[in-house]
Design an enzyme around this catalytic site. Structure first.
Site, short mmCIF file in Angstrom:
data_model
loop_
_atom_site.label_atom_id
_atom_site.label_comp_id
_atom_site.label_asym_id
_atom_site.label_seq_id
_atom_site.Cartn_x
_atom_site.Cartn_y
_atom_site.Cartn_z
N CYS A 40 -8.73 9.49 59.80
CA CYS A 40 -9.08 10.19 58.54
C CYS A 40 -9.04 9.17 57.55
CB CYS A 40 -7.89 11.08 57.99
SG CYS A 40 -8.10 12.04 56.41
N GLU A 82 32.31 12.36 28.04
CA GLU A 82 31.85 12.10 29.26
C GLU A 82 30.51 12.67 29.84
OE1 GLU A 82 36.13 11.79 31.61
OE2 GLU A 82 35.03 13.81 31.55
N TYR A 130 36.49 12.57 37.72
CA TYR A 130 36.74 13.00 36.12
C TYR A 130 38.18 13.63 36.13
CZ TYR A 130 35.39 17.62 37.49
OH TYR A 130 35.11 18.99 38.28
N ASP A 171 24.74 16.58 36.84
CA ASP A 171 24.28 18.07 37.20
C ASP A 171 24.32 17.84 38.86
OD1 ASP A 171 23.05 20.38 37.62
OD2 ASP A 171 20.88 19.93 37.38
N CYS A 216 -8.88 19.56 57.12
CA CYS A 216 -8.23 18.45 56.13
C CYS A 216 -9.21 18.67 55.00
CB CYS A 216 -8.30 17.41 56.67
SG CYS A 216 -8.13 15.69 55.57
N CYS A 233 -11.56 14.66 55.54
CA CYS A 233 -12.27 14.52 56.51
C CYS A 233 -12.89 15.88 57.03
CB CYS A 233 -11.55 13.74 57.56
SG CYS A 233 -10.41 14.47 58.25
N LYS A 250 27.79 14.74 31.78
CA LYS A 250 27.89 15.88 32.63
C LYS A 250 27.04 15.87 33.57
CE LYS A 250 28.03 21.18 32.40
NZ LYS A 250 27.07 21.24 33.47
N LYS A 282 25.41 21.06 25.98
CA LYS A 282 24.24 21.11 26.65
C LYS A 282 23.38 20.52 26.07
CE LYS A 282 24.43 22.69 30.21
NZ LYS A 282 24.23 24.04 30.89
N CYS A 310 -3.36 16.60 58.85
CA CYS A 310 -4.70 16.28 59.37
C CYS A 310 -4.32 15.69 60.45
CB CYS A 310 -5.35 15.48 58.31
SG CYS A 310 -6.81 14.70 58.95
#
Length: 671
Positions: free
Chosen positions: A432, A115, A226, A119, A409, A412, A117, A315, A427
């Site tokens: 802008c 199956e 599962y 995360d 910014c 600009c 795994k 893993k 900004c």
């Protein structure tokens, strides 16, 4: 309608909606349209508003969340939720296989179930009389936190199990978040000034541990089940049979990526297959779980104090690499959010060359203590932009420099401010150029107005040279305006003006998406288009009308209402209308030749993108699904197709090339 009639209708609606939820969320085989589902759901809500006493704990309406908690209570698991031993290479896997054989006192090859795994976050669901009564986190394996109300908000978790299920059942599963949904959630959080999540698992954990379950209800969480704890009655003889039963009882199981194999060689071959397909999956996995299939052998092998002797997790290699930050650049988005991005010495991570990594915001930079010149560890998850995991401070030589928070910014020069409660600097200049550039790029993009030839460089010049100051200006420019741009000849100008002209009759969903409403992506835009039909109807919609639509929550409703109430936005819409931009009316198209048919796309497509393929199918009344089932009409396979192709072959589902798919579309369009 009297109370008796209302009660009977309510029960019928609960049964029908739960059935369609099962088809949609568990089997991925819907039988009705979203519009029909919405109609049923609205009728259910109407009845419950008129007869509040009819609301039951398992009503489909009870997924909106409960009042906030002060803190989570804890609960003991009937059976421990144990950890898994890890194998990091083939040798460690074969050592485990040999231990299993010794424990079973056999030299025969053992049958295993493989199956994915995930995360994510492990949880337990407790059903009594087939009704979901408790939900908890794994915790320390013996005791978990009680998060029942939060788990009830997940559409993929049934509030009541289907007929035939045991009256008492404890189910173990993994809650997770798809990669696309994770990226969208982070973009929304950054736009709102909230800290982004580092990865999908953190996003999932944070969403499940909300004291206010209404917040959890807004998060795009899913579950794959599962295994089980305590179960009333005899359990299936094998783990593979158990998974099939869980799905039949209404629980979502990842059968598509589950394989039964024999022997150590078979397991390792499956591991290599899954590793090769890792980046194709819509969710993040970090390995493969292997379990002895026969449950009597599981009992015979037993458990240690922390892990079963009959299961192991193999893993995957880490998706991390070491590199150096050469520069930290600042990007300005459509909402004015200023985002720091690390430019890296190019490094290969999981077969992909990475040269940039997200730093999210200054709070995150301060937490990591990131400096220009630092050696860092970067991590990549699927197609999510890489991010810096940690700084190797021991490699500093004193030449590193801290990037201060922006006062202005970077594009600009206007003041940059950080609103109280937000983590991003923005900004403040409404005009802008960076904000305008990003807005127009989005408006002209393929999923929106699809203006061919209007690339990033052309847009940048248009804004910098003030050819346009708003995306509605696109429909007022002429050749003389385009000739002000570099390398813009007669033919290029004609082609671009034609592309702009051709975009004046967009599909309503595309137009809504092009407007760039916050929290409204392509999928949400299609939902709005289907439910309102015209732009005029959508502009007049109020908060209540919007939230009655399936999949439209308060946040989206607020965004839509505020956008269309804004005088500047209404002025822009008027300008577009006066320029001849008229979105087509969204109706059930007369050509529904693909109605009831489902197509799945896998592998690298060359003739069109996945998005384009989905739109072609939906335009003819069909459906593009993400997984293969017996009811799939055909699987369209590109290069390097993987697990979906194998599933299609095992189920006898037709497999087409892209050319066959296009030929079918031509035939349907010519009818």
């Amino acid at each position: 309608m009297d109370h008796k009639q209302a009660h009977e209708r309510h029960q019928d609606l609960c049964r029908r909606i739960s059935h369609h939820n099962y088809l949609y969320h568990v089997l991925d085989e819907p039988e009705i349209s979203d519009a029909e589902y919405d109609r049923l759901f609205r009728e259910l809500l109407d009845i419950e508003r008129e007869f509040p006493d009819l609301v039951t704990p398992d009503s489909p309406s009870q997924r909106v969340g409960a009042p906030p908690l002060g803190k989570f209570e804890t609960i003991d698991h009937s059976l421990p939720m144990l950890s898994l031993e890890n194998a990091l290479n083939e040798g460690e896997w074969r050592d485990f296989d040999n231990r299993v054989k010794r424990g079973l006192e056999t030299e025969d090859e053992v049958e295993y179930v493989c199956e994915t795994k995930l995360d994510g976050v492990a949880v337990e669901l407790v059903y009594r009389d087939r009704l979901l009564s408790l939900g908890s986190t794994r915790g320390d394996g013996m005791t978990g936190e009680l998060i029942t109300e939060n788990l009830k908000t997940l559409p993929s978790i049934p509030l009541r199990l289907r007929e035939g299920a045991p009256s008492t059942l404890e189910v173990r599963g993994e809650v997770y978040m798809d990669l696309d949904a994770f990226q969208t959630l982070n973009r929304e959080r950054e736009e709102q000034g909230e800290p982004p999540f580092a990865n999908p698992r953190n996003a999932t954990a944070g969403s499940l541990r909300q004291l206010d379950s209404k917040i959890t209800a807004k998060r795009p969480l899913k579950i794959f089940c599962y295994g089980i704890g305590v179960m009333e009655g005899p359990a299936p003889a094998t783990h593979a049979d158990l998974l099939q039963h869980l799905q039949q009882w209404g629980l979502r199981v990842n059968l598509e990526q589950t394989r039964v194999v024999t022997g150590a060689d078979g397991v390792w071959q499956e591991f290599e297959r899954l590793l090769a397909q890792r980046d194709e999956l819509p969710y993040e996995i970090d390995g493969m779980v292997v379990k002895v299939n026969r449950r009597e052998w599981q009992d015979e092998l037993g458990d240690t104090s922390r892990a079963p002797r009959w299961a192991i997790a193999i893993k995957f290699p880490p998706r991390q690499a070491e590199t150096r930050i050469e520069e930290i650049i600042l990007q300005v988005g459509r909402t004015g959010a200023i985002t720091p991005v690390a430019r890296l010495e190019p490094v290969e991570v999981s077969g992909v060359t990475v040269s940039r990594a997200s730093l999210h915001n200054w709070d995150e930079m301060e937490r990591l203590d990131v400096r220009v010149g630092d050696h860092v560890i970067v991590e990549r998850a699927g197609d999510v932009i890489p991010y810096v995991v940690r700084v190797l401070t021991e490699k500093r030589n004193g030449s590193e420099s801290v990037l201060p928070a922006p006062r202005n910014c970077p594009v600009c020069g206007s003041p940059a401010a950080r609103i109280e409660g937000e983590v991003v600097y923005r900004c403040q200049n409404l005009s802008c150029p960076a904000k305008l550039k990003e807005t127009i790029k989005h408006f002209a993009s393929r999923g929106a107005m699809d203006i061919e030839g209007l690339g990033d460089r052309t847009i940048e010049q248009m804004v910098e040279r003030k050819v346009i100051t708003n995306f509605s200006d696109l429909y007022r420019i002429g050749k003389e305006d385009l000739f002000r741009l570099d390398r813009m000849g007669e033919k290029l100008a004609e082609n671009l003006l034609k592309a702009i002209e051709d975009s004046k009759k967009p599909e309503l969903a595309r137009f809504i998406y092009a407007l760039g409403l916050r929290h409204v992506g392509e999928h949400t835009a299609r939902i709005l288009a289907r439910n309102f039909g015209t732009l005029e109807a959508l502009t007049q919609a109020d908060h209540e009308q919007l939230t009655q639509i399936h999949e439209i929550g308060p946040q989206v409703a607020d965004s839509v209402v505020s956008f269309f109430r804004d005088p500047h936005n209404r002025q822009t819409l008027t300008a577009l209308q006066q320029a001849g931009v008229e979105p087509t009316r969204e109706e059930r198209q007369a050509d529904q030749s693909l109605a009831g048919k489902t197509f799945v796309f896998t592998g690298a497509l060359t003739r069109f993108t996945r998005q384009e393929a989905q739109q072609k199918v939906e335009q003819l009344g069909g459906r593009a699904a993400g997984s293969v089932s017996k009811k799939t009409t055909a699987v369209i396979a590109g290069e390097n197709a993987g697990g979906k192709l194998d599933k299609a072959r095992s189920l006898g589902v037709p497999i087409w090339s892209e050319e066959q798919f296009l030929e079918m579309l031509k035939e349907e369009n010519s009818k």
